[in-house]
Design a protein around this motif. Sequence first.
Motif, PDB file in Angstrom:
ATOM      1  N   ASP A 277       0.680  -0.736   0.182  1.00  0.00           N
ATOM      2  CA  ASP A 277      -0.289   0.153  -0.063  1.00  0.00           C
ATOM      3  C   ASP A 277       0.488   0.994   0.031  1.00  0.00           C
ATOM      4  O   ASP A 277       0.319   2.252  -1.084  1.00  0.00           O
ATOM      5  CB  ASP A 277      -0.820   0.430   0.754  1.00  0.00           C
ATOM      6  N   ARG A 278       2.241   1.400   0.560  1.00  0.00           N
ATOM      7  CA  ARG A 278       2.544   2.623   0.703  1.00  0.00           C
ATOM      8  C   ARG A 278       3.754   2.755  -0.933  1.00  0.00           C
ATOM      9  O   ARG A 278       3.759   3.706  -0.716  1.00  0.00           O
ATOM     10  CB  ARG A 278       3.992   1.838   1.806  1.00  0.00           C
ATOM     11  N   HIS A 279       3.888   1.553  -1.248  1.00  0.00           N
ATOM     12  CA  HIS A 279       4.314   1.422  -2.093  1.00  0.00           C
ATOM     13  C   HIS A 279       3.623   1.894  -3.695  1.00  0.00           C
ATOM     14  O   HIS A 279       4.187   2.834  -4.283  1.00  0.00           O
ATOM     15  CB  HIS A 279       4.756   0.195  -3.011  1.00  0.00           C
TER      16      HIS A 279
ATOM     17  N   ALA B 163       1.732   9.254  -6.261  1.00  0.00           N
ATOM     18  CA  ALA B 163       2.495  10.886  -5.744  1.00  0.00           C
ATOM     19  C   ALA B 163       3.172  11.251  -6.856  1.00  0.00           C
ATOM     20  O   ALA B 163       3.276  12.404  -7.516  1.00  0.00           O
ATOM     21  CB  ALA B 163       3.509  10.788  -4.934  1.00  0.00           C
ATOM     22  N   LEU B 164       4.616  10.003  -6.833  1.00  0.00           N
ATOM     23  CA  LEU B 164       4.969  10.361  -8.189  1.00  0.00           C
ATOM     24  C   LEU B 164       4.171  10.606  -9.547  1.00  0.00           C
ATOM     25  O   LEU B 164       4.709  11.294 -10.377  1.00  0.00           O
ATOM     26  CB  LEU B 164       5.965   8.840  -8.903  1.00  0.00           C
TER      27      LEU B 164
ATOM     28  N   ASP C  96       3.109  14.095  -9.540  1.00  0.00           N
ATOM     29  CA  ASP C  96       4.547  14.952  -9.793  1.00  0.00           C
ATOM     30  C   ASP C  96       4.772  15.314 -11.131  1.00  0.00           C
ATOM     31  O   ASP C  96       5.361  16.160 -11.131  1.00  0.00           O
ATOM     32  CB  ASP C  96       5.624  14.482  -8.455  1.00  0.00           C
ATOM     33  N   LEU C  97       5.372  13.922 -11.819  1.00  0.00           N
ATOM     34  CA  LEU C  97       5.439  13.663 -13.343  1.00  0.00           C
ATOM     35  C   LEU C  97       4.452  14.078 -14.010  1.00  0.00           C
ATOM     36  O   LEU C  97       5.505  14.737 -14.844  1.00  0.00           O
ATOM     37  CB  LEU C  97       5.741  12.497 -13.914  1.00  0.00           C
ATOM     38  N   GLY C  98       3.665  14.588 -13.639  1.00  0.00           N
ATOM     39  CA  GLY C  98       2.480  15.129 -14.943  1.00  0.00           C
ATOM     40  C   GLY C  98       3.173  16.993 -14.384  1.00  0.00           C
ATOM     41  O   GLY C  98       2.952  18.222 -15.496  1.00  0.00           O
ATOM     42  N   MET C  99       3.063  16.959 -13.419  1.00  0.00           N
ATOM     43  CA  MET C  99       3.542  18.643 -12.942  1.00  0.00           C
ATOM     44  C   MET C  99       5.275  18.598 -13.858  1.00  0.00           C
ATOM     45  O   MET C  99       5.451  20.352 -14.505  1.00  0.00           O
ATOM     46  CB  MET C  99       3.030  18.805 -11.171  1.00  0.00           C
TER      47      MET C  99
ATOM     48  N   LYS D 166      11.839  18.242  -4.054  1.00  0.00           N
ATOM     49  CA  LYS D 166      12.268  17.559  -3.065  1.00  0.00           C
ATOM     50  C   LYS D 166      13.000  16.182  -2.964  1.00  0.00           C
ATOM     51  O   LYS D 166      13.798  15.919  -1.750  1.00  0.00           O
ATOM     52  CB  LYS D 166      10.221  16.870  -1.748  1.00  0.00           C
ATOM     53  N   ARG D 167      12.484  14.941  -3.808  1.00  0.00           N
ATOM     54  CA  ARG D 167      13.418  13.916  -4.623  1.00  0.00           C
ATOM     55  C   ARG D 167      14.447  13.847  -4.460  1.00  0.00           C
ATOM     56  O   ARG D 167      15.440  13.231  -4.496  1.00  0.00           O
ATOM     57  CB  ARG D 167      12.790  12.799  -4.778  1.00  0.00           C
ATOM     58  N   GLY D 168      15.196  15.230  -5.021  1.00  0.00           N
ATOM     59  CA  GLY D 168      16.688  14.695  -5.746  1.00  0.00           C
ATOM     60  C   GLY D 168      16.229  14.556  -6.970  1.00  0.00           C
ATOM     61  O   GLY D 168      15.270  14.212  -7.257  1.00  0.00           O
TER      62      GLY D 168
END
Length: 208
Positions: A26-28, A34-35, A38-41, A76-78
């Motif tokens: 579930d965390r994965h 979320a990724l 973020d990728l779309g943005m 944020k993630r580098g």
Amino acid sequence: RSADLALDRAKQDGRRTWRFFEPEMDRHSQELRALEFDLGMAVLNNELELFYQPLMQAESGEPSGFEALIRWNHSKRGLVSPGLFIPIAERTGLIKSIGEWVLNEACRTAAGWPEHLTVAINLSPRQFESDRIIGLVSEALKRSGLAANRLEIEITESLLMDNSADVLKRLHALKELGVSIALDDFGTGYSSLADLWKFPFDKIKIDQ
């Protein structure tokens, strides 16, 4: 929902296997969602960038060109590994707009290099789903002023396994533009030397 997550993990881990649901799944899943957002943005905000890896001539040690490699420097993630965000882009369809940007940006950049240097870009199988790819490459060359023989397009052998007749037609059309076609990662999947007879590749890149 938990069963779906376990099923997805079983599919990822290969055939003829099963997995029980675990909270980590579930965390994965949330992390991937979320990724994905973020990728779309990142695509909308032009946060992706190209790094250029030199291709060296063995005899002289001089560069003959460069390969364009896409990178995502997340605020944020580098640096996010392409191995992580490219599959997301493929699944969501973002790879088409990303691939178009890579094509135009690489051609624009290479047009400013000395004329003996080439640029290589990777095209996704998703970009070969229609004849539009021929027009995109032609327009990128025209817009940038880059000579067609200085552009090398890399495809993976998996592309030849699906709809090979249509793919070969589009590869021949690209070849007629004057660009070079390379087969990347040869030997990673269900490859056969017979694949090399399907198309007159200019270069074969053998996987390690």
